[in-house]
Motif scaffolding. Structure first.
Motif, PDB file in Angstrom:
ATOM      1  N   VAL A  34      39.647  41.744  40.512  1.00 57.55           N
ATOM      2  CA  VAL A  34      38.274  41.574  41.025  1.00 57.55           C
ATOM      3  C   VAL A  34      38.162  42.036  42.475  1.00 57.55           C
ATOM      4  O   VAL A  34      37.194  41.737  43.159  1.00 57.55           O
ATOM      5  CB  VAL A  34      37.805  40.102  40.882  1.00 57.55           C
ATOM      6  CG1 VAL A  34      37.730  39.706  39.432  1.00 57.55           C
ATOM      7  CG2 VAL A  34      38.712  39.155  41.665  1.00 57.55           C
ATOM      8  N   GLY A  35      39.177  42.771  42.973  1.00 56.52           N
ATOM      9  CA  GLY A  35      39.078  43.384  44.291  1.00 56.52           C
ATOM     10  C   GLY A  35      39.624  42.573  45.442  1.00 56.52           C
ATOM     11  O   GLY A  35      39.426  42.944  46.604  1.00 56.52           O
ATOM     12  N   VAL A  36      40.318  41.465  45.164  1.00 53.65           N
ATOM     13  CA  VAL A  36      40.905  40.666  46.234  1.00 53.65           C
ATOM     14  C   VAL A  36      42.264  41.262  46.597  1.00 53.65           C
ATOM     15  O   VAL A  36      43.129  41.444  45.740  1.00 53.65           O
ATOM     16  CB  VAL A  36      41.070  39.188  45.803  1.00 53.65           C
ATOM     17  CG1 VAL A  36      41.763  38.389  46.893  1.00 53.65           C
ATOM     18  CG2 VAL A  36      39.711  38.588  45.492  1.00 53.65           C
ATOM     19  N   GLU A  37      42.452  41.561  47.882  1.00 52.70           N
ATOM     20  CA  GLU A  37      43.672  42.204  48.331  1.00 52.70           C
ATOM     21  C   GLU A  37      44.888  41.286  48.157  1.00 52.70           C
ATOM     22  O   GLU A  37      44.812  40.093  48.420  1.00 52.70           O
ATOM     23  CB  GLU A  37      43.568  42.593  49.815  1.00 52.70           C
ATOM     24  CG  GLU A  37      42.399  43.501  50.133  1.00 52.70           C
ATOM     25  CD  GLU A  37      41.143  42.756  50.529  1.00 52.70           C
ATOM     26  OE1 GLU A  37      40.428  43.230  51.416  1.00 52.70           O
ATOM     27  OE2 GLU A  37      40.872  41.672  49.943  1.00 52.70           O
ATOM     28  N   ALA A  38      46.002  41.881  47.704  1.00 53.65           N
ATOM     29  CA  ALA A  38      47.247  41.124  47.618  1.00 53.65           C
ATOM     30  C   ALA A  38      47.796  40.848  49.005  1.00 53.65           C
ATOM     31  O   ALA A  38      48.394  39.800  49.262  1.00 53.65           O
ATOM     32  CB  ALA A  38      48.271  41.893  46.789  1.00 53.65           C
TER      33      ALA A  38
END
Length: 294
Positions: free
Chosen positions: A87-91
């Motif tokens: 969903v586009g959340v950066e690791a």
């Protein structure tokens, strides 16, 4: 081994009952019993004592509990991290920032990031305002936050203006400049200025001082402390000195260009770098600057 089998084993150990473990997992007793047997077959050991009314771990079963609990926690972290990525959340995210906003604000934002994006690893590096664009351009960081320069050295960088910060030329209340009813350029040149120092590709540079004498430091908080120590005068973000202004310890110099507004914003290389965490963080900073400007 399957994670579901391990979870059923841990539930059985905790409750002492296959039937209760089945109820907790929404499975039939037969399914849980078969999963436990499959786990034991896979490992080649008996993990549970099944005699009597209560299920208990064997010696080797007890010895594996801590490791099994770690495996479950790691598996959950991996699932959460992958879900966030989808969903586009950066690791992970690398941030550079100047110190024109209070440290207390950044501590609060870090706590919120840890709560809202628990699987995102965050690195934050403090640097002078003048070094931020270079750090983004060299891919040393993913995003930078700070006072935006009037001239842009890297046209490929994308800047987002998040708000305005008022800069004030100030001195300690006992400093000679604070005693003058009107300050001119010659007055400023007479006294030591606390200026900003930064590194460029060649050497240590000084932001062009107004005074003939200067002491150059890298961070606004250091500049502020030097002014409080009566070492000299300086131009500082009003947000960092408002308490000292309110108390009367610092005074705005009566100079016709003692106050001006400067844009504060976000710098990234391109839109692709603006993941969910970056967008969220920029929104929080924008809201803070809007509230502070009231």
């Amino acid at each position: 081994m399957k994670i579901a089998q391990i979870e059923m084993f841990l539930s059985t150990i905790k409750t002492g009952s296959i039937a209760e473990a089945a109820r907790r997992h929404g499975k039939s007793r037969t399914t849980v019993s078969a999963s436990l047997s499959a786990l034991e077959d896979n490992l080649g050991v008996e993990l549970l004592n099944r005699s009597g009314n209560r299920i208990t771990p064997t010696v080797i079963g007890e010895a594996t509990v801590n490791d099994f609990e770690r495996i479950v926690l790691i598996a959950r972290d991996i699932h959460t991290r992958c879900e966030q990525y989808n969903v586009g959340v950066e690791a992970s995210i690398r941030i550079a920032r100047d110190d024109s906003l209070p440290e207390a604000l950044w501590r609060q934002l870090l706590r919120q990031i840890r709560t809202q994006f628990p699987q995102t690893s965050v690195s934050i590096y403090s640097a002078p305002t003048q070094e931020l664009e270079e750090m983004v351009a060299q891919n040393l960081v993913d995003v930078a936050y700070g006072l935006l320069p009037d001239t842009h050295l890297f046209s490929r960088l994308q800047q987002t203006d998040l708000g305005q910060i008022r800069m004030m030329s100030v001195a300690h209340k006992n400093h000679p400049l604070s005693q003058l009813r009107k300050v001119n350029d010659a007055d400023l040149e007479r006294y030591t200025e606390i200026a900003v120092a930064y590194f460029d590709e060649e050497s240590l540079r000084i932001v062009t001082p107004k005074a003939g004498k200067y002491i150059a430091l890298s961070f606004y908080e250091h500049l502020r402390d030097a002014v409080l120590d009566q070492t000299g005068w300086s131009s500082l973000p009003a947000i960092l000195i408002k308490q000292h202004l309110r108390e009367g310890t610092l005074k705005v110099i009566k100079y016709n260009r003692a106050m001006n507004w400067q844009s504060y914003g976000e710098v990234v290389e391109n839109e692709a770098r603006r993941g969910t965490v970056v967008k969220w963080l920029s929104e929080q900073l924008e809201n803070y600057l809007f509230d502070e400007s009231d």
